[in-house]
Design a protein around this motif. Structure first.
Motif, PDB file in Angstrom:
ATOM      1  N   UNK A 101      73.907  11.666  21.463  1.00 57.55           N
ATOM      2  CA  UNK A 101      72.972  12.806  21.190  1.00 57.55           C
ATOM      3  C   UNK A 101      71.594  12.519  21.993  1.00 57.55           C
ATOM      4  N   UNK A 102      71.366  11.133  22.400  1.00 61.42           N
ATOM      5  CA  UNK A 102      70.080  10.948  22.965  1.00 61.42           C
ATOM      6  C   UNK A 102      70.316  11.138  24.482  1.00 61.42           C
ATOM      7  N   UNK A 103      71.098  10.604  24.977  1.00 61.06           N
ATOM      8  CA  UNK A 103      71.416  10.344  26.527  1.00 61.06           C
ATOM      9  C   UNK A 103      72.621  11.275  26.854  1.00 61.06           C
ATOM     10  N   UNK A 104      73.003  12.180  26.074  1.00 62.15           N
ATOM     11  CA  UNK A 104      74.227  13.054  26.366  1.00 62.15           C
ATOM     12  C   UNK A 104      75.364  12.349  27.133  1.00 62.15           C
ATOM     13  N   UNK A 105      75.809  11.368  26.674  1.00 65.12           N
ATOM     14  CA  UNK A 105      76.858  10.609  27.082  1.00 65.12           C
ATOM     15  C   UNK A 105      78.122  11.365  26.314  1.00 65.12           C
ATOM     16  N   UNK A 106      79.356  11.247  26.824  1.00 66.80           N
ATOM     17  CA  UNK A 106      80.416  11.597  26.052  1.00 66.80           C
ATOM     18  C   UNK A 106      80.635  10.711  24.808  1.00 66.80           C
ATOM     19  N   UNK A 107      81.156  10.846  23.702  1.00 71.13           N
ATOM     20  CA  UNK A 107      81.330   9.854  22.615  1.00 71.13           C
ATOM     21  C   UNK A 107      82.378   8.874  23.154  1.00 71.13           C
ATOM     22  N   UNK A 108      83.459   9.238  23.854  1.00 69.33           N
ATOM     23  CA  UNK A 108      84.353   8.450  24.230  1.00 69.33           C
ATOM     24  C   UNK A 108      83.740   7.259  25.195  1.00 69.33           C
ATOM     25  N   UNK A 109      82.813   7.738  26.223  1.00 64.13           N
ATOM     26  CA  UNK A 109      82.009   6.731  27.078  1.00 64.13           C
ATOM     27  C   UNK A 109      81.227   5.873  26.545  1.00 64.13           C
ATOM     28  N   UNK A 110      80.479   6.507  25.074  1.00 63.62           N
ATOM     29  CA  UNK A 110      79.598   5.873  24.740  1.00 63.62           C
ATOM     30  C   UNK A 110      80.206   4.574  23.714  1.00 63.62           C
ATOM     31  N   UNK A 111      81.103   4.963  23.166  1.00 69.36           N
ATOM     32  CA  UNK A 111      82.148   4.230  22.231  1.00 69.36           C
ATOM     33  C   UNK A 111      82.548   3.078  22.970  1.00 69.36           C
ATOM     34  N   UNK A 112      83.118   3.402  24.355  1.00 63.78           N
ATOM     35  CA  UNK A 112      83.619   2.229  25.160  1.00 63.78           C
ATOM     36  C   UNK A 112      82.700   1.301  25.510  1.00 63.78           C
ATOM     37  N   UNK A 113      81.490   1.852  26.080  1.00 66.68           N
ATOM     38  CA  UNK A 113      80.195   1.146  26.286  1.00 66.68           C
ATOM     39  C   UNK A 113      79.857   0.136  25.282  1.00 66.68           C
ATOM     40  N   UNK A 114      79.548   0.623  24.019  1.00 66.50           N
ATOM     41  CA  UNK A 114      79.320  -0.286  22.912  1.00 66.50           C
ATOM     42  C   UNK A 114      80.420  -1.164  22.708  1.00 66.50           C
ATOM     43  N   UNK A 115      81.528  -0.828  22.666  1.00 69.38           N
ATOM     44  CA  UNK A 115      82.827  -1.973  22.357  1.00 69.38           C
ATOM     45  C   UNK A 115      82.699  -3.010  23.423  1.00 69.38           C
ATOM     46  N   UNK A 116      82.820  -2.631  24.606  1.00 71.07           N
ATOM     47  CA  UNK A 116      82.681  -3.654  25.662  1.00 71.07           C
ATOM     48  C   UNK A 116      81.543  -4.460  25.693  1.00 71.07           C
ATOM     49  N   UNK A 117      80.283  -3.928  25.328  1.00 69.43           N
ATOM     50  CA  UNK A 117      79.055  -4.666  25.221  1.00 69.43           C
ATOM     51  C   UNK A 117      79.196  -5.745  24.036  1.00 69.43           C
ATOM     52  N   UNK A 118      79.827  -5.164  22.872  1.00 68.91           N
ATOM     53  CA  UNK A 118      79.990  -6.127  21.790  1.00 68.91           C
ATOM     54  C   UNK A 118      80.768  -7.169  21.945  1.00 68.91           C
ATOM     55  N   UNK A 119      81.900  -6.969  22.653  1.00 77.32           N
ATOM     56  CA  UNK A 119      83.007  -8.089  22.841  1.00 77.32           C
ATOM     57  C   UNK A 119      82.497  -9.149  23.693  1.00 77.32           C
ATOM     58  N   UNK A 120      81.700  -8.508  24.982  1.00 82.78           N
ATOM     59  CA  UNK A 120      81.221  -9.514  25.730  1.00 82.78           C
ATOM     60  C   UNK A 120      80.067 -10.279  25.503  1.00 82.78           C
ATOM     61  N   UNK A 121      79.235  -9.669  24.418  1.00 83.29           N
ATOM     62  CA  UNK A 121      77.944 -10.365  24.336  1.00 83.29           C
ATOM     63  C   UNK A 121      78.250 -11.402  23.158  1.00 83.29           C
ATOM     64  N   UNK A 122      79.206 -10.800  22.423  1.00 83.98           N
ATOM     65  CA  UNK A 122      79.913 -12.006  21.318  1.00 83.98           C
ATOM     66  C   UNK A 122      80.286 -13.136  21.747  1.00 83.98           C
ATOM     67  N   UNK A 123      81.198 -12.959  22.684  1.00 83.47           N
ATOM     68  CA  UNK A 123      81.929 -14.158  23.554  1.00 83.47           C
ATOM     69  C   UNK A 123      80.880 -14.966  24.205  1.00 83.47           C
ATOM     70  N   UNK A 124      80.125 -14.379  25.078  1.00 78.29           N
ATOM     71  CA  UNK A 124      79.259 -15.233  25.818  1.00 78.29           C
ATOM     72  C   UNK A 124      77.997 -15.862  25.061  1.00 78.29           C
ATOM     73  N   UNK A 125      77.573 -14.923  24.314  1.00 74.42           N
ATOM     74  CA  UNK A 125      76.219 -15.567  23.252  1.00 74.42           C
ATOM     75  C   UNK A 125      76.837 -16.653  22.086  1.00 74.42           C
ATOM     76  N   UNK A 126      78.005 -16.358  21.685  1.00 72.14           N
ATOM     77  CA  UNK A 126      78.471 -17.270  20.586  1.00 72.14           C
ATOM     78  C   UNK A 126      78.543 -18.742  21.198  1.00 72.14           C
ATOM     79  N   UNK A 127      79.282 -18.892  22.500  1.00 71.33           N
ATOM     80  CA  UNK A 127      79.360 -20.061  23.111  1.00 71.33           C
ATOM     81  C   UNK A 127      77.984 -20.559  23.850  1.00 71.33           C
ATOM     82  N   UNK A 128      77.208 -19.733  24.148  1.00 65.70           N
ATOM     83  CA  UNK A 128      75.883 -20.469  24.778  1.00 65.70           C
ATOM     84  C   UNK A 128      75.155 -20.714  23.521  1.00 65.70           C
ATOM     85  N   UNK A 129      75.058 -20.137  22.547  1.00 66.22           N
ATOM     86  CA  UNK A 129      74.141 -20.462  21.222  1.00 66.22           C
ATOM     87  C   UNK A 129      75.049 -21.658  20.687  1.00 66.22           C
TER      88      UNK A 129
END
Length: 373
Positions: free
Chosen positions: A190-218
């Motif tokens: 809504x705010x940045x006019x991304x397609x929902x598929x692109x926004x969902x893919x970005x959030x999902x990939x970010x969630x997976x990547x940060x979950x893995x990296x941050x959990x190990x680092x923490x």
């Protein structure tokens, strides 16, 4: 969610009293059955029942598994072991998104449920051959008393100051995570006019990547800090919550899409950073004989008072104000501020009243400050 948090206290009670490998195996098989049966659901009511069965199976594994690991490792190694255990969340999410999407695209969504559940059947077999680590209390002490004793145990955990502060902060953090999970992609659409598929893919990939990296680092940072200071875990929790607040606000205030995306990634990094130390503290702020109950109590609280309601509250406020951004700004980042407040208080308690170093080995039955053991 209902099957998960509603049955967690039951498995916490049983996990401190009965053989754990049988309980975990039964829970995994229930999860397997619920997942595969979801692919055969004929309507909403049957699908709801099968998803509740999935939550019941997860409650068994989620409450008893960490307690088993805590008993298997001495205090100096416990946080690293639990951090490795919890990277299963982002890794499993990644496999679910990738494999589930591919299977559904070729054979339909029902096949995706069936294929997801099948491996769990084979994974239960090794459990029957795993020797259980020695428990920190005599068996007679664990099984004494009935439901009144169990209620007294949970009440004792609530009265434990450090346990209470850890869980209250966790509730506020879970409130934020639950809202992010439902509305982050919709906000970028809504705010940045991304397609929902692109926004969902970005959030999902970010969630997976940060979950893995941050959990190990923490996990690594928490172990190092705890060796330097008996308040190390608490300080890491407080620091991560404080550092998550500015990018959380920035995600929904910045006008440039790239900067907003970067802020979201940074926010998720700091949210996932304390995963290992957070769950280690839940287990170590309780008597060692009640570790499954301590984990069950936290699961019950974070879902019942946290991520179960945050999507509904944000949605209701969005409808009322006519603005998803405003609804998010007055709820999700503010919940992180509340989380930071509880964990800063926790760090102060630990710093002021740090206990003597725990005895090495899995038999350590000590508590962190705030409880008389």
């Amino acid at each position: 969610m209902i099957g998960y948090f509603a049955t967690a206290p039951l498995f916490g009670y049983l996990g401190d009293r009965l053989p754990r490998r049988w309980l975990i195996a039964a829970g995994v098989l229930a999860w397997c059955a619920g997942t595969m049966l979801s692919g055969a659901a004929g309507g909403f009511a049957s699908l709801l029942c099968f998803r509740i069965l999935v939550g019941l199976g997860e409650a068994s594994y989620g409450t008893i598994g960490p307690a088993w690991i805590a008993d298997a490792y001495p205090a100096a190694q416990r946080n690293n072991a639990l951090s490795l255990f919890y990277i299963a969340l982002p890794v499993g999410s990644a496999l679910g998104f990738v494999a589930g999407g591919a299977i559904a695209a070729h054979w339909g969504w029902r096949a995706a449920f069936v294929v997801a559940g099948l491996p769990a059947v084979a994974l239960t077999v090794p459990l029957f051959f795993c020797p259980e680590p020695p428990r920190p209390a005599p068996r007679a002490a664990r099984i004494s008393g009935g439901w009144r004793a169990a209620a007294a145990n949970y009440w004792g955990l609530i009265r434990t100051r450090t346990y209470r502060l850890v869980v209250l902060g966790y509730v506020a953090q879970s409130f934020t995570v639950g809202g992010f999970g439902v509305y982050a992609a919709a906000f970028f659409e809504r705010r940045h006019h991304m397609t929902f598929a692109a926004a969902d893919r970005f959030f999902g990939l970010s969630l997976v990547a940060m979950g893995l990296v941050a959990t190990l680092a923490g996990g690594a940072l928490g172990t190092w800090w705890q060796r330097k200071s008996r308040a190390g875990y608490g300080r890491l929790l407080a620091l991560s919550a404080v550092l998550a607040v500015p990018p959380a606000f920035g995600t929904f205030l910045l006008r440039e899409e790239a900067w907003a995306q970067a802020s979201l990634v940074v926010t998720m990094f700091f949210i996932f950073l304390p995963t290992g130390p957070l769950n280690t503290m839940i287990l170590e702020t309780a008597p060692a004989a009640l570790r499954a109950s301590a984990m069950a109590g936290s699961i019950f609280a974070i879902h019942l008072f946290g991520d179960l309601w945050s999507p509904l509250i944000v949605g209701a406020l969005s409808d009322r104000f006519g603005s998803l951004r405003d609804a998010i700004l007055i709820t999700l980042p503010v919940a992180l501020v509340v989380c930071a407040g509880f964990w800063l208080r926790l760090a102060g308690v630990l710093r002021r009243d740090a206990p003597a170093p725990p005895e090495p080995g899995p038999a350590n039955a000590g508590c962190l400050p705030g409880r008389s053991c």
